[in-house]
Structures are given as structure tokens and as C-alpha cells.
Design a protein around this motif. Structure first.
Motif, PDB file in Angstrom:
ATOM      1  N   LYS A  38       0.955  19.264  11.764  1.00 26.15           N
ATOM      2  CA  LYS A  38      -0.013  19.103  12.860  1.00 26.15           C
ATOM      3  C   LYS A  38      -1.092  18.096  12.483  1.00 26.15           C
ATOM      4  CE  LYS A  38      -1.100  23.379  13.777  1.00 26.15           C
ATOM      5  NZ  LYS A  38      -1.701  24.528  14.448  1.00 26.15           N
ATOM      6  N   PHE A  41       0.211  14.614  12.934  1.00 28.54           N
ATOM      7  CA  PHE A  41       0.252  14.204  14.339  1.00 28.54           C
ATOM      8  C   PHE A  41      -1.146  13.957  14.891  1.00 28.54           C
ATOM      9  CE2 PHE A  41       4.668  15.227  14.328  1.00 28.54           C
ATOM     10  CZ  PHE A  41       5.187  14.414  15.310  1.00 28.54           C
ATOM     11  N   ARG A  42      -2.106  14.786  14.472  1.00 25.78           N
ATOM     12  CA  ARG A  42      -3.486  14.580  14.914  1.00 25.78           C
ATOM     13  C   ARG A  42      -3.987  13.225  14.461  1.00 25.78           C
ATOM     14  NH1 ARG A  42      -6.330  20.448  13.831  1.00 25.78           N
ATOM     15  NH2 ARG A  42      -4.882  21.549  15.144  1.00 25.78           N
ATOM     16  N   ALA A  45      -2.338  10.473  16.380  1.00 26.08           N
ATOM     17  CA  ALA A  45      -2.896  10.359  17.732  1.00 26.08           C
ATOM     18  C   ALA A  45      -4.252   9.657  17.686  1.00 26.08           C
ATOM     19  CB  ALA A  45      -3.028  11.737  18.356  1.00 26.08           C
ATOM     20  N   LEU A 129     -11.792  18.564  21.915  1.00 24.89           N
ATOM     21  CA  LEU A 129     -12.570  19.040  23.060  1.00 24.89           C
ATOM     22  C   LEU A 129     -11.884  20.184  23.800  1.00 24.89           C
ATOM     23  CD1 LEU A 129     -15.280  18.211  24.188  1.00 24.89           C
ATOM     24  CD2 LEU A 129     -14.120  16.798  25.849  1.00 24.89           C
ATOM     25  N   LYS A 130     -10.560  20.101  23.895  1.00 23.85           N
ATOM     26  CA  LYS A 130      -9.814  21.126  24.640  1.00 23.85           C
ATOM     27  C   LYS A 130     -10.092  22.515  24.049  1.00 23.85           C
ATOM     28  CE  LYS A 130      -5.209  22.428  26.023  1.00 23.85           C
ATOM     29  NZ  LYS A 130      -3.801  22.330  25.686  1.00 23.85           N
ATOM     30  N   LEU A 133     -14.011  23.655  24.144  1.00 24.33           N
ATOM     31  CA  LEU A 133     -14.555  24.207  25.372  1.00 24.33           C
ATOM     32  C   LEU A 133     -13.918  25.532  25.775  1.00 24.33           C
ATOM     33  CD1 LEU A 133     -14.915  20.895  27.336  1.00 24.33           C
ATOM     34  CD2 LEU A 133     -16.756  22.272  26.415  1.00 24.33           C
ATOM     35  N   CYS A 134     -12.682  25.748  25.352  1.00 26.38           N
ATOM     36  CA  CYS A 134     -12.049  26.993  25.827  1.00 26.38           C
ATOM     37  C   CYS A 134     -11.819  28.011  24.734  1.00 26.38           C
ATOM     38  CB  CYS A 134     -10.722  26.700  26.518  1.00 26.38           C
ATOM     39  SG  CYS A 134      -9.300  26.723  25.430  1.00 26.38           S
ATOM     40  N   CYS A 135     -11.511  27.543  23.530  1.00 27.73           N
ATOM     41  CA  CYS A 135     -10.897  28.493  22.589  1.00 27.73           C
ATOM     42  C   CYS A 135     -11.723  28.684  21.320  1.00 27.73           C
ATOM     43  CB  CYS A 135      -9.489  28.030  22.256  1.00 27.73           C
ATOM     44  SG  CYS A 135      -8.492  27.904  23.738  1.00 27.73           S
ATOM     45  N   SER A 136     -11.172  29.459  20.425  1.00 26.27           N
ATOM     46  CA  SER A 136     -11.930  29.830  19.226  1.00 26.27           C
ATOM     47  C   SER A 136     -11.937  28.754  18.153  1.00 26.27           C
ATOM     48  CB  SER A 136     -11.321  31.086  18.621  1.00 26.27           C
ATOM     49  OG  SER A 136     -11.231  32.077  19.587  1.00 26.27           O
ATOM     50  N   ARG A 200     -18.636  32.322  17.509  1.00 28.74           N
ATOM     51  CA  ARG A 200     -18.184  33.131  18.650  1.00 28.74           C
ATOM     52  C   ARG A 200     -17.047  32.465  19.425  1.00 28.74           C
ATOM     53  NH1 ARG A 200     -20.799  37.333  20.661  1.00 28.74           N
ATOM     54  NH2 ARG A 200     -20.400  36.787  22.830  1.00 28.74           N
ATOM     55  N   GLY A 201     -16.646  31.269  19.003  1.00 32.35           N
ATOM     56  CA  GLY A 201     -15.595  30.576  19.749  1.00 32.35           C
ATOM     57  C   GLY A 201     -16.121  29.971  21.034  1.00 32.35           C
ATOM     58  N   LYS A 202     -17.442  29.924  21.175  1.00 30.86           N
ATOM     59  CA  LYS A 202     -18.080  29.271  22.322  1.00 30.86           C
ATOM     60  C   LYS A 202     -18.958  28.165  21.764  1.00 30.86           C
ATOM     61  CE  LYS A 202     -18.421  33.039  25.618  1.00 30.86           C
ATOM     62  NZ  LYS A 202     -19.296  33.950  26.332  1.00 30.86           N
TER      63      LYS A 202
ATOM     64  N   PHE B  69      -2.678  19.424  20.243  1.00 40.36           N
ATOM     65  CA  PHE B  69      -3.423  20.232  19.287  1.00 40.36           C
ATOM     66  C   PHE B  69      -3.389  21.739  19.583  1.00 40.36           C
ATOM     67  CE2 PHE B  69      -4.306  16.161  18.297  1.00 40.36           C
ATOM     68  CZ  PHE B  69      -5.573  15.620  18.465  1.00 40.36           C
ATOM     69  N   TYR B 117      -5.860  32.697  26.171  1.00 42.05           N
ATOM     70  CA  TYR B 117      -7.178  33.235  25.810  1.00 42.05           C
ATOM     71  C   TYR B 117      -7.057  34.450  24.896  1.00 42.05           C
ATOM     72  CZ  TYR B 117     -10.161  30.161  28.439  1.00 42.05           C
ATOM     73  OH  TYR B 117     -10.853  29.053  28.847  1.00 42.05           O
ATOM     74  N   PHE B 120      -5.934  32.933  21.396  1.00 36.47           N
ATOM     75  CA  PHE B 120      -6.774  31.962  20.693  1.00 36.47           C
ATOM     76  C   PHE B 120      -8.273  32.157  20.891  1.00 36.47           C
ATOM     77  CE2 PHE B 120      -2.829  29.565  21.780  1.00 36.47           C
ATOM     78  CZ  PHE B 120      -2.290  29.643  20.505  1.00 36.47           C
ATOM     79  N   SER B 121      -8.658  32.866  21.916  1.00 37.81           N
ATOM     80  CA  SER B 121     -10.095  33.007  22.149  1.00 37.81           C
ATOM     81  C   SER B 121     -10.411  34.292  22.901  1.00 37.81           C
ATOM     82  CB  SER B 121     -10.593  31.798  22.939  1.00 37.81           C
ATOM     83  OG  SER B 121     -11.973  31.808  22.996  1.00 37.81           O
ATOM     84  N   LEU B 123     -12.742  36.287  22.717  1.00 33.29           N
ATOM     85  CA  LEU B 123     -14.159  36.461  23.088  1.00 33.29           C
ATOM     86  C   LEU B 123     -14.483  35.797  24.420  1.00 33.29           C
ATOM     87  CD1 LEU B 123     -15.833  35.848  19.634  1.00 33.29           C
ATOM     88  CD2 LEU B 123     -15.861  37.975  20.900  1.00 33.29           C
TER      89      LEU B 123
END
Lengths: 273, 158
Positions: A38, A41-42, A45, A129-130, A133-136, A200-202, B69, B117, B120-121, B123
Motif C-alpha cells: 500500500k 502505491f501511495r 500515486a 483527506l478521504k 474526514l470520515c474515518c479513524s 477520536r478519528g475526527k 487508500f 464506518y 474503520f471509524s 466513533l
């Protein structure tokens, strides 16, 4: 209506595909087995992204050659860049210096702690960014064109404070894990408690669990500093402020902290090590 | 199916995932997440079910996982499962109305989102976001269906 007759669906192929994917997913999440693939590939990219910018930059250069102010523009850009570099470097050095002064006052006998660490500045290459914004998973990639040898777990600083730690090197890129990543733990302190804050994944959010006695002494807007425990981050550097205190049970409360430095607003990051 | 067609389909899926990333950074503030990439993949399987089966789905999943990713295997798993589901009921879907189709595809994409979610997330898992996303993905599906259908008729020769 259907244009073709119903056909045989080879369930065996689907079952193989399903179990193979499940196995790969499990291996990746549980053991991070495919990190190197991975990473490759990152990095590829990112290279592609940077390479696609080259023709655009060239085109910009050609058009600006016809302009009389090209030299001034270049000089201006160069000076701006230098100012940003110097500001960031000065800020980091100031923080390090003031921390070291505190150390000297507290521990006069430990003069050997005075040795300044080196700071290397790196430009941001990309932020995931993906996931940010969404995940941990909160990671960013720094450009390392000179292939400087960067160790893992070194603290990464932005304009005002720490933002994360180095994680891995992929070709000419340094992967940085941000404090808000759910896997990251940061030793912090406030006037009333010490704890290991977990991401917190946020974006910009970390939290820790404290006991009720400690939370009673804690207020919203209290500043949060690095505690220096663990020896990775220097102590007494402000990283954020408390924005919420949520009771979890009779004995415990969750303290939610907002970090002060937003990695999305920074272009230069300093690695201290 | 010709390799060119596979590349075209993969190109549209890539474009959809890229667009999705771009749009979601703004829409996430309103608890809406578009699943453009997954819907585009579902459309292609629905439209060309005999050409896109287990192996193609698996291959598309690997490429998407590597370039966007995600955890390796996540899109592989969902693409394969979705492909099987569509292939199993494709002739029943042909007699569905647009509303029924959009409900089915939007619900599938919400299941994908919920699993993403939860894995992977956890929370950030929010029922409000799932509900909002369901409604918006339903509307999105109808638009996608017509756009991709005309694209297929114009550019994809079997």
C-alpha cells in the motif's frame, strides 16, 4: 424486459472471491500485512500527482516570461517561502528554547539536557483527506526530496504546536500519523490531570478518560499541554483546549480536547530529532 | 469483453471515487456522504451483468483499494458480494420501477457505508448520516442511471 436468457451464475467463483477478500481484509486490518504494498502505491500515486503538476508549472513559467515582473514575482515568492520557513523554524526553536529554560530552572544539575535537537523542515505532499474526514485513520505525507534519513516516531511540529509523529518512509515521502488518528496516544496534562489522550478519528479531536475527582477540577476551555512522559514530546507545549466533558459512569468522565494546529492549514512541518 | 471496455469502466469508477472524495469533504458537514464510486460500479454490473462477474469485480476492487487508500480487501469484498447479488436477481431488477431500483441500490450503498464506518471509524458512526445519505444516494442513483446509460450506448461497444 430481459433481452437475454437467464444464465448460470458460477457461485464457486464468487465464494472464492468472497473468502479471499475477507481473508485479505482481515490480514490487513489485524496485522497490517500489506503495509509495504500500500505504501508503494501511495508513493506512486503521489509521484503521479506531483509529475502532473510539472507541465502545469512549466506552462505558468513560459507565460510569465513575457511578463515584465517575472523577476520580482520570483523574488517575492522566494522571500515569502523563506519568511514562512524562518517563522516556522523560529517558532519551533522558541518553543524548544523556552522548554529547555524551564528544565534548567527545575533541574539545575541536569545541564546536559541543554543540547538542541535539529529541526528539519518538510513541505506537505498530500493528506489522506478521504480517511481524515470520515474515518479513524489520519495520516499525512511529507515531501522528502533529498531522501533525508528520518527515524520513526519522531515528533512532528506545525506552526504553533505538535501535530503528530513520523511513522514510515515510502520512497521520497514521510508518512506522519496525526494525533487525531484513533491509533495514536499522546501523553498530556492539564492543571488537574495527567492522561494518555487517544485520537477520536475526527479532525482535530482527541480525548481521554479521567476519574470524577479530576474532572470536577477540570473546566471547559482549560489548556492542554504535553506532559513529556514517554520522552518523545517535550513537556509544557500547548497542544489544545478542552471543549467538552462528558460523564461516562459514576467514577469516570471523558474529556474531549480540540487541537490548536490544523494540519489542513499548514504547508510546512518541522520534524524534531 | 475487450480490455478497452474494462479500462473505460475502471476509468469511470476511478472518476466517481475521485469525485466522491471531492464532494464528501463538503457534504460530510451536513451528515451526507455520497457513494458515487460504489453506485457507478453497481450500475456497470447491473447493465453488463454477463460481462462483469466474480473475477472482474475482484480485480476492480483490488485496484480501487490500492489507489484510494482503503484497507486492502474492503472494496474487493463488497464489489464481489454486490456483483453476486445483482447477478442473482438481475432479471427481477429488469421489471423493477426506477423508484424500486433506486431504493435497492441506495440501500446497498448505505450498507457499504455503515460497514465502512463500523470497521474503520466506529466513533463517527451516525444514524442521521446514514438516513440522509440514503435519501441523497437514492436521488443520485436516478441521475447516474441515465447518464451512464447514455455513456454506455455511445462509447461502449461489446
Amino acid at each position: 424486459m430481459a433481452r437475454s436468457a437467464p444464465s448460470y451464475i458460477p457461485i464457486r467463483n464468487y465464494l472464492i472471491g468472497f473468502f479471499l477478500s475477507a481473508l485479505i481484509l482481515f490480514a490487513d486490518i489485524r496485522f497490517d500485512s500489506f503495509a509495504s504494498i500500500k505504501g508503494f502505491f501511495r508513493a506512486s500515486a503521489l509521484y503521479l500527482q506531483l509529475a502532473s503538476n510539472v507541465p502545469l508549472n512549466q506552462l505558468n513559467k513560459i507565460t510569465s516570461t513575457f511578463s515584465e515582473k517575472i523577476a520580482i514575482t520570483q523574488e517575492n515568492n522566494y522571500l515569502k517561502q523563506e519568511i514562512i520557513k524562518l517563522q516556522t523554524k523560529a517558532m519551533i526553536e522558541q518553543k524548544m528554547f523556552s522548554t529547555q529554560i524551564d528544565r534548567i530552572n527545575s533541574y539545575e544539575n541536569k545541564l546536559n539536557t541543554l543540547g538542541m535537537k535539529s529541526i528539519s523542515l518538510f513541505e506537505i505532499a498530500s493528506i489522506d483527506l478521504k480517511n481524515y474526514l470520515c474515518c479513524s485513520s489520519h495520516k499525512l505525507f511529507l515531501n522528502n526530496p533529498d531522501k533525508k534519513s528520518i527515524s520513526t516516531n519522531l515528533p512532528v511540529m506545525a506552526k504553533e504546536s505538535y501535530v503528530g509523529q513520523t511513522r514510515k518512509n515510502h520512497m521520497n515521502f514521510i508518512e506522519v500519523i496525526l494525533f487525531s488518528d484513533a491509533e495514536h496516544l499522546l501523553p498530556i496534562k492539564s492543571p488537574s490531570f495527567f492522561c494518555n489522550a487517544r485520537g477520536r478519528g475526527k479532525p482535530l479531536m482527541i480525548s481521554c478518560v479521567v476519574n470524577t475527582e479530576e474532572s470536577a477540577l477540570t473546566n471547559v476551555n482549560d489548556s492542554i499541554f504535553t506532559s513529556g512522559l514517554g520522552g518523545v514530546f517535550m513537556p509544557n507545549i500547548k497542544v489544545g483546549e478542552i471543549i467538552e466533558i462528558n460523564p461516562l459512569s459514576i467514577d469516570e468522565s471523558e474529556v474531549i480536547i480540540k487541537l490548536i494546529d490544523d494540519p489542513l492549514e499548514q504547508t510546512l512541518f518541522g520534524i524534531v530529532g | 469483453m475487450k480490455i478497452n471496455n474494462h479500462l473505460t469502466i475502471l476509468g469511470t469508477i476511478f472518476l466517481a471515487f475521485w469525485l466522491e472524495n471531492f464532494i464528501n469533504q463538503y457534504s460530510i458537514n451536513f451528515y451526507i456522504e455520497f457513494n458515487l464510486g460504489f453506485l457507478v460500479f453497481s450500475y456497470w454490473v447491473f447493465a453488463m451483468h454477463e460481462k462483469l462477474q466474480a473475477f472482474s469485480s475482484l480485480a476492480y476492487g483490488v485496484v480501487v483499494d490500492l489507489f484510494f487508500f482503503s484497507a486492502l480487501g474492503f472494496n474487493m469484498l463488497f464489489f464481489t458480494a454486490m456483483s453476486y447479488l445483482i447477478n442473482l436477481y438481475v432479471f427481477r431488477f429488469r421489471i423493477f420501477s426506477y423508484l424500486q431500483l433506486s431504493i435497492f441500490f441506495s440501500a446497498s450503498s448505505i450498507f457499504y457505508l455503515a460497514c465502512k464506518y463500523l470497521l474503520f471509524s466506529p466513533l463517527n458512526y451516525s444514524y442521521l448520516m446514514l438516513l440522509n445519505s440514503f435519501i441523497f444516494n437514492m436521488i443520485l442513483w436516478v441521475g447516474l442511471y441515465f447518464v451512464l446509460r447514455s455513456f454506455r450506448r455511445k462509447f461502449l461497444s461489446m
